[in-house]
Enzyme design. Structure first.
Site, PDB file in Angstrom:
ATOM      1  N   HIS A 400       0.819  -1.220   0.000  1.00  0.00           N
ATOM      2  CA  HIS A 400       0.000   0.000   0.000  1.00  0.00           C
ATOM      3  C   HIS A 400       0.852   1.270   0.000  1.00  0.00           C
ATOM      4  CE1 HIS A 400      -3.784   1.770  -0.141  1.00  0.00           C
ATOM      5  NE2 HIS A 400      -4.357   1.306   0.957  1.00  0.00           N
ATOM      6  N   ASP A 404      -2.192   2.101  -4.769  1.00  0.00           N
ATOM      7  CA  ASP A 404      -3.441   2.601  -4.186  1.00  0.00           C
ATOM      8  C   ASP A 404      -4.516   1.519  -4.246  1.00  0.00           C
ATOM      9  OD1 ASP A 404      -2.322   5.084  -3.709  1.00  0.00           O
ATOM     10  OD2 ASP A 404      -2.947   5.898  -5.648  1.00  0.00           O
TER      11      ASP A 404
END
Length: 429
Positions: A400, A404
């Site tokens: 992450h 995204d």
């Protein structure tokens, strides 16, 4: 006779240390020149260390599982002629340690201390709330009991005809009623069973140690984000069964993995940030044009990830054949160092044990891993009615820090669209 010290050699490629993962000899063994003494593992490969001369093993430097620096003493041999001095006098001979009594998996280990036999003491009986079975009274026989006991039994809902009295002439007493309410004595444990206090210590070493360190480092440094999507694989399985029946024996057998790899090849050009490595020290994402798919494979020694290189240049059956070859090489221990490194994205599957969903760990420095779960026949609402469909989840994880959530979900949705209409995999553009 002379004593010769065998030291861990410089294996090259910048390796400064190695772990002794297996001894092939023990103290007292006679060895020949070039006979393998031990196997050591570096970050890059497992290397066998040969004996430099004929002799007898007088001492092992360390236990299996110990990490040694290059140049550290590995084995001492008693040889027939003195070794000519190189940088100075030879190391003085030392008394050989006592011969260990047991050899396990090619190296010497002291036998584990046996756990003491636990002392089993009879525990006080526990009681069940289930009323005991009683011999029935003769039909019409009226139990003998005082009016007070009869009232008490009536309040408790107890049929006095189920009790045998211990009072005079078989009269039922309050003690008899109390014993009936407690029920029969039940032993605290089954006969012949005893508590087991044994503890077995299993040293984490070799490949398992490296897997543990890699998983811990990936979990510590990667900001994992997992995404699970349901895929209708009914058409895919029908096509796969048809192709396998048509080309049985002539072409490699197709599993769901080649179809998934083919789907990744079609989708990744639209999501270049997922076919990548993240150098978190330099804070740079390296995006790759070639799709090098790591195929996680369970082996007797632990989890390995052989790499299917340039999947973008291979057809479906070529992918299937290479996946099979790599998996067999990993399980047999014949996979080369080059075949176990360099992946840009990983696919993992537990096969029939795949479960409903999972949260795979990203294979750092990659930024994405796609997991295949078990196929299940489920009722699905389709075109105004409930129909049986073969469903499968894709459980995927992403880094992450650089991926995204929207991009991750869009990527999996694009893969899903191809798997649900597999004919699209054979269409150009």
């Amino acid at each position: 006779m002379a004593t010769r010290s065998v030291r861990l050699p410089d294996i090259g490629e910048g390796v400064a240390e190695a772990e002794v993962v297996e001894w092939h000899v023990k103290v007292g063994d006679a060895v020949r020149e070039d006979q393998v003494l031990a196997a050591v593992m570096t970050d890059k490969a497992t290397v066998e260390i040969p004996s430099p001369a004929d002799g007898t093993v007088t001492a092992l430097g360390v236990e299996a599982g110990t990490v040694l620096a290059v140049g550290s003493e590995l084995v001492r041999l008693e040889v027939g002629a003195p070794e000519p001095p190189a940088d100075g006098p030879a190391a003085p001979a030392v008394p050989a340690p006592p011969r260990p009594p047991e050899r396990t998996r090619g190296h010497m280990e002291a036998p584990p201390a046996r756990a003491p036999t636990p002392e089993v003491r009879p525990a006080p009986p526990r009681f069940s709330a289930t009323p005991p079975a009683r011999a029935p009274r003769a039909p019409g026989e009226r139990p003998l009991a005082s009016p007070a006991l009869r009232r008490r039994a009536l309040d408790l809902g107890v049929d006095l005809r189920q009790l045998r009295g211990t009072g005079p002439a078989g009269r039922i007493t309050h003690d008899d009623l109390d014993a009936y309410l407690r029920g029969p004595a039940v032993p605290a444990s089954a006969p012949g069973r005893a508590e087991n206090h044994a503890v077995e210590d299993v040293r984490v070493m070799g490949l398992r140690r490296r897997i543990a360190r890699a998983m811990a480092e990936s979990t510590r440094r990667v900001a994992h984000f997992s995404y699970v999507e349901e895929v209708d694989v009914t058409a895919l399985e029908e096509l796969r069964a048809s192709l396998n029946a048509r080309y049985a024996g002539a072409r490699p057998k197709l599993t769901p993995i080649p179809f998934l790899v083919a789907a990744l090849v079609r989708v990744l050009p639209d999501f270049p940030g997922l076919n990548a490595h993240y150098d978190d020290e330099a804070e740079v994402v390296h995006r790759f044009g070639g799709v090098h798919v790591g195929i996680a494979a369970q082996t007797p020694g632990g989890l390995l990830v052989p790499v299917l290189r340039h999947a973008e240049a291979r057809g479906l059956w070529e992918i299937a054949g290479e996946v099979r070859r790599l998996a067999e090489a990993a399980r047999d221990g014949t996979a080369s160092k080059g075949e176990l490194s360099g992946s840009t994205i990983t696919v993992t599957s537990l096969g029939a044990l795949g479960g409903i969903a999972s949260t795979p760990v990203v294979n750092r420095p990659e930024v994405a891993i796609v997991g295949v779960n078990r196929q299940v026949l489920r009722p699905v609402w389709r075109d105004g009615g409930v129909v049986p469909r073969l469903m499968m989840n894709l459980s995927s994880s992403f880094d992450h820090r650089v991926v995204d959530g929207h991009d991750a979900a869009s990527f999996i949705q694009a893969v899903k669209a191809l798997l649900e209409v597999p004919a699209l995999l054979f269409m150009e553009g």
